[in-house]
Design a protein around this motif. Sequence first.
Motif, PDB file in Angstrom:
ATOM      1  N   SER A  97       0.911  -0.996  -0.082  1.00 42.39           N
ATOM      2  CA  SER A  97       0.213  -0.012  -0.058  1.00 42.39           C
ATOM      3  C   SER A  97       0.811   1.364  -0.147  1.00 42.39           C
ATOM      4  N   ASN A 129       1.301   4.226   1.330  1.00 42.88           N
ATOM      5  CA  ASN A 129       1.399   5.143   2.410  1.00 42.88           C
ATOM      6  C   ASN A 129       2.782   4.979   3.395  1.00 42.88           C
ATOM      7  N   SER A 166      -4.013   3.001   5.014  1.00 39.05           N
ATOM      8  CA  SER A 166      -3.840   2.952   3.666  1.00 39.05           C
ATOM      9  C   SER A 166      -4.598   3.967   2.620  1.00 39.05           C
TER      10      SER A 166
HETATM   11 MG    MG Z   1      -0.027  -1.952   3.866  1.00 42.00          MG
END
Ligand code: MG
Length: 338
Positions: free
Chosen positions: A143, A145, A151
Amino acid sequence: MRETKRWNINTDDGAIKEAAALLKQGKTVAFPTETVYGLGADATSQQAVSGIFQAKGRPEDNPLIAHVATKDQLRELVTDLPPLAETLIDAFTPGPLTMILPSNGICATNVTAGLSTIGVRIPDHPVAHKLLKTCGIPIAAPSANISGKPSPTTANHVWADLHGKIDGLVDGGPTGVGVESTVVDCTQDLPVILRPGGITKEQIEQVTGAVMVDPALAGSPDKPKAPGMKYTHYAPEVPMWLVEGSPEKIQAVINRAQKEHKQVGVMASNQTAEKLQADQMISLGGNMQEIAANLYDVLREFKNGDTDLILCETFPTENIGQAVMNRLEKAASEYMKE
Ligand code: MG
Ligand code: TXA
């Protein structure tokens, strides 16, 4: 700081071609999938993949998922595709499902964090699909982030966390499912869910019969089998408490905190939100699909300075509710049970 090139998929004709070219040069590019935005790099290049860990501040013992466009490409990354994996592929891919399979070592060792297995997935999103098709290589993508934060479900979330740290961002609008893929260990006779996600346990049961769940998910002290599940995750800027029980009980907790001069924010379903009074109220949606889709955006909405404490109601753990509650429990600093 490096320059982060940002494309809008609707207005920049060359977006996919340019993003694919960067990925082939070993750069890091964020892109939308049907679950959350991913931060991609060439999964066969140790150096390219190390760019992902650096940008996110991700612990190196947490393996990444390899994303591919087709089943044939998936087959190229594993030593064996057991009948269980074939069944899951036929039923759920492309889609929000990651299968853990024996790795054949084509992907760099930092993708698998040195494990003998690899997580593979075929995302169901037109932009992700086109990008993967155009570069033709497996793309490692967690993800997009900063590690530990919620996320990203929009390009602006990615931008807020990672601009200046990554080479590109393809803006393809908000993602749909809102929670990450379901991670399923396919190396044993029965499927084992290591992380609940977009494909539910009930859906998997319908095609495979019995399904196991990693005991660590149900609170057993054993180490989770998905290394990522042991870390704190999805933390909002301000502390969040999960409050189980009726709207009256939640209101009592709000009132108590306000008496202590706290600015209280609430996140709840539309139906519950209507019954509550707080300093800041953000509705998650009217059904569990909407609640999953809005969850990370709402967690990011509450800011230090405006809110001192977030309260969130709990939800039934059927179907997509299992993934929603798993994420909320990780995001919460307190869980007030009945
Ligand atoms: Mg993640
Ligand atoms: O929906 C998703 O899966 C998104 C999008 C971008 O595809 N990706 C994502 O990646 O959520 P990430 O890195 O945030 O989460 C991957 C999870 C982690 O919990 C990791 O420990 C687990 O999958 N995982 C990856 N490879 C594994 C392996 N070989 N064995 C066990 N768990 C593995």
